[in-house]
Scaffold this active site. Structure first.
Site, PDB file in Angstrom:
ATOM      1  N   ASN B  50       0.821  -1.221   0.000  1.00  0.00           N
ATOM      2  CA  ASN B  50       0.000   0.000   0.000  1.00  0.00           C
ATOM      3  C   ASN B  50       0.846   1.259   0.000  1.00  0.00           C
ATOM      4  O   ASN B  50       1.978   1.253   0.434  1.00  0.00           O
ATOM      5  CB  ASN B  50      -0.913   0.016   1.228  1.00  0.00           C
ATOM      6  CG  ASN B  50      -2.043  -0.983   1.070  1.00  0.00           C
ATOM      7  OD1 ASN B  50      -2.584  -1.150  -0.013  1.00  0.00           O
ATOM      8  ND2 ASN B  50      -2.367  -1.667   2.156  1.00  0.00           N
ATOM      9  N   GLY B  51       0.263   2.314  -0.501  1.00  0.00           N
ATOM     10  CA  GLY B  51       0.889   3.624  -0.371  1.00  0.00           C
ATOM     11  C   GLY B  51       1.874   3.969  -1.474  1.00  0.00           C
ATOM     12  O   GLY B  51       2.610   4.926  -1.372  1.00  0.00           O
ATOM     13  N   CYS B  52       1.917   3.160  -2.542  1.00  0.00           N
ATOM     14  CA  CYS B  52       2.804   3.476  -3.662  1.00  0.00           C
ATOM     15  C   CYS B  52       1.993   4.105  -4.786  1.00  0.00           C
ATOM     16  O   CYS B  52       0.804   3.843  -4.920  1.00  0.00           O
ATOM     17  CB  CYS B  52       3.488   2.225  -4.185  1.00  0.00           C
ATOM     18  SG  CYS B  52       4.515   1.429  -2.952  1.00  0.00           S
ATOM     19  N   GLU B  53       2.664   4.905  -5.597  1.00  0.00           N
ATOM     20  CA  GLU B  53       1.995   5.504  -6.743  1.00  0.00           C
ATOM     21  C   GLU B  53       1.646   4.420  -7.761  1.00  0.00           C
ATOM     22  O   GLU B  53       0.658   4.498  -8.466  1.00  0.00           O
ATOM     23  CB  GLU B  53       2.920   6.535  -7.383  1.00  0.00           C
ATOM     24  CG  GLU B  53       2.281   7.888  -7.564  1.00  0.00           C
ATOM     25  CD  GLU B  53       3.306   8.902  -8.004  1.00  0.00           C
ATOM     26  OE1 GLU B  53       3.358   9.162  -9.200  1.00  0.00           O
ATOM     27  OE2 GLU B  53       4.049   9.414  -7.149  1.00  0.00           O
ATOM     28  N   ASN B  54       2.515   3.414  -7.837  1.00  0.00           N
ATOM     29  CA  ASN B  54       2.255   2.269  -8.716  1.00  0.00           C
ATOM     30  C   ASN B  54       1.700   1.123  -7.892  1.00  0.00           C
ATOM     31  O   ASN B  54       1.903   1.074  -6.686  1.00  0.00           O
ATOM     32  CB  ASN B  54       3.568   1.778  -9.332  1.00  0.00           C
ATOM     33  CG  ASN B  54       4.147   2.782 -10.300  1.00  0.00           C
ATOM     34  OD1 ASN B  54       4.897   3.655  -9.905  1.00  0.00           O
ATOM     35  ND2 ASN B  54       3.772   2.670 -11.544  1.00  0.00           N
TER      36      ASN B  54
END
Lengths: 399, 140
Positions: B50-54
């Site tokens: 979680n929490g990634c742009e990708n």
């Protein structure tokens, strides 16, 4: 009056870094007069407002009220008393939801929210719907990604109390026909809330002649400081708004058994306001008066158009740009938007990527995110060229 | 040997030969193409970071001989290239060997730490942390 793009650009010191700034939909750059006014306040004129009698304090109060007057003139409000200072557009929507909607909505009532909206004009409505038992209804886009009046007529009913819509989409740059929308909303005895966060930079608005009930925006998107917003409330709605935050200067009398609130707008402005920001924004608005904003916008549009045209030759290029939009959101087939963004950043081209705080719209556009180049009148042909070249360089690396 | 059949030494050499930032990104994209894709059934919430742009999926498994297998995937090519580097560095090693990997020194040698912006470096460190945690958990 011709628009002197070179002179306009010269007023923005941030552009001297050599970066191509195409993220004006996130925040607009700041002109020198705003920076000077803000710094002067902190350097030599620091004082609180509405309280003390020494000169700086009096001047501060005066400057805050002058800026309020300038905001009223900017959006054609009949009186500055209808302008409430907030932290920004987001807080303004929340104020309407919590001080107006929360006390007027009943279980079963409906709030219509367009599919175009930024989360800031959706979540506050979902919160107040949860609190009151009202329902949020989606006004869906048509096949051309526009909000048509037929669509509004389909979802509006005698249960509808509020219609919330943007002046300009932060993704496609589409501008709904507010005049037509307001007529239908009022014919159904509902109120209209217009989110001007994007529109304020590009399209001068006349809230009085459009007969808008609530209009709001953030100062930082109109060459102003961050942490400041405004909420315009139509006169007959102003008296219906319940108190919001409690604290200093929002009241006439206070005791342990209760308090008597001030009249609007002070009633909604508890505590020390963001004085430096208001003074800075006053300088912005004063500076803005010298420019022909319609000519500036025509120039901005021509840049967005040019960029779209030049990128069109790339195979797999998908544009989400509305016909008369200064914002160019796009994708390239089989290229992840964040890969493009990383490589544009390497080339000192500042764009925004991702969902742009509009997840429902992303689902409607059938994508997980976009690349957004948002133009402003301080951009120029060179910026367009550097964007287009940077996209080609990025593709050359990625493909 | 790891799933990409590239040694750490080869990796550093490959990057050292790249004269410009464009070439280093090209190298990263080339690596991404060598990363074996994660099985479709493994692209689930359990392995999703979680929490990634990708979208990023990381799967860490321990073999009976104590060595760890790292497989990973992403919908972005640059991130996938970074994941490929992590696989080269981590895959096939024991828990003790993994704790000793000098990640930041290696990224410095690859010259990609100067290229990546602060936020992506933070993202990369987050992935390394995820791997370390998964290894520690399965080793206990």
């Amino acid at each position: 009056m011709m628009f002197d793009a070179i002179r306009f650009r010269d007023d923005f010191p941030a552009l001297s870094t050599g970066q191509v700034y195409l993220d004006s939909a996130a925040t607009a750059l700041k002109p020198q007069p705003m920076i000077t006014a803000t710094s002067d306040y902190y350097r030599q004129d620091t004082a609180n407002a509405y309280r003390s009698l020494y000169q700086q304090a009096q001047r501060t109060t005066q400057q805050i009220e002058t800026t309020r007057q300038r905001v009223a003139e900017l959006i054609h409000a009949t009186s500055p008393q209808q302008i409430i200072w907030t932290k920004g557009a987001t807080e303004s929507v929340n104020l309407v939801a919590q001080s107006y909607a929360r006390y007027t909505l009943k279980a079963g009532d409906e709030i219509i929210v367009s599919e175009l909206e930024h989360h800031s004009n959706l979540i506050p409505w979902l919160i107040v719907a949860e609190q009151t038992g009202a329902k949020v209804i989606k006004w869906a886009l048509n096949d051309n990604h526009q909000l048509d009046i037929a669509g509004l007529k389909q979802c509006i009913s005698d249960k509808t109390q509020i219609v919330a819509v943007t002046q300009m989409s932060n993704v496609t740059g589409y501008q709904p026909d507010l005049a037509e929308i307001v007529k239908i909303v009022h014919a159904n005895k509902a109120v209209i809330v217009v989110d001007g966060a994007q529109g304020i930079l590009h399209s001068p608005i006349d809230v009085a002649s459009l007969d808008i009930d609530f209009y709001l925006f953030s100062a930082h998107k109109l060459y102003g400081p961050t942490g400041l917003g405004a909420l315009y409330v139509k006169a007959d709605k102003l008296s219906q708004l319940a108190v919001w935050h409690g604290g200093g200067k929002m009241l006439k009398t206070a005791s342990f058994s209760g308090f008597e609130p001030q009249l609007a707008p002070e009633k909604f402005e508890a505590g020390t306001p963001n004085i430096a920001a208001i003074i800075g924004f006053g300088a912005t608005l004063n500076w803005l008066k010298q420019w022909d904003r319609l000519a500036a916008e025509a120039y901005t549009l021509s840049l967005a158009q040019q960029a779209e045209q030049d990128l069109q030759s790339i195979s797999g290029f998908i544009s989400y740009r509305a016909t008369t939009s200064p914002i160019l959101s796009f994708n390239i087939e089989h290229i992840h938007h964040s890969d493009m963004a990383v490589l544009l950043a390497e080339q000192k081209v500042a764009v925004r990527t991702g969902e742009l705080c509009a997840q429902p719209l992303m689902r409607r556009l059938n994508c997980s995110g976009v690349i957004r180049a948002a133009f402003a009148p301080y951009n120029n042909q060179q910026d367009v060229l550097r964007l287009v070249n940077a996209v080609h360089t990025a593709l050359d690396i990625l493909r | 040997m790891n799933a990409l059949n590239i040694t750490e030494h080869q990796l550093v050499e490959q990057f050292a030969q790249q004269p410009t930032w464009q070439d280093r990104y090209r190298q990263l994209i080339a690596l991404s193409k060598h990363l074996p894709p994660l099985a479709v059934e493994d692209k689930n919430a359990h392995y999703h970071i979680n929490g990634c742009e990708n979208n990023v999926w990381l799967k860490v498994t321990r073999h009976h001989d104590g060595r760890f297998h790292l497989s990973a995937d992403s919908d972005g090519r640059i991130v996938k290239g970074l994941l490929a580097i992590l696989v080269i560095l981590v895959d096939g090693k024991t828990a003790e060997q993994i704790t000793q990997i000098p990640f930041s020194d290696i990224f410095h040698q690859l010259k990609i730490d100067t290229e990546l912006s602060e936020s992506r470096l933070v993202g990369l460190n987050k992935l390394i942390e995820e791997i370390r945690q998964a290894v520690a958990q399965q080793n206990s």
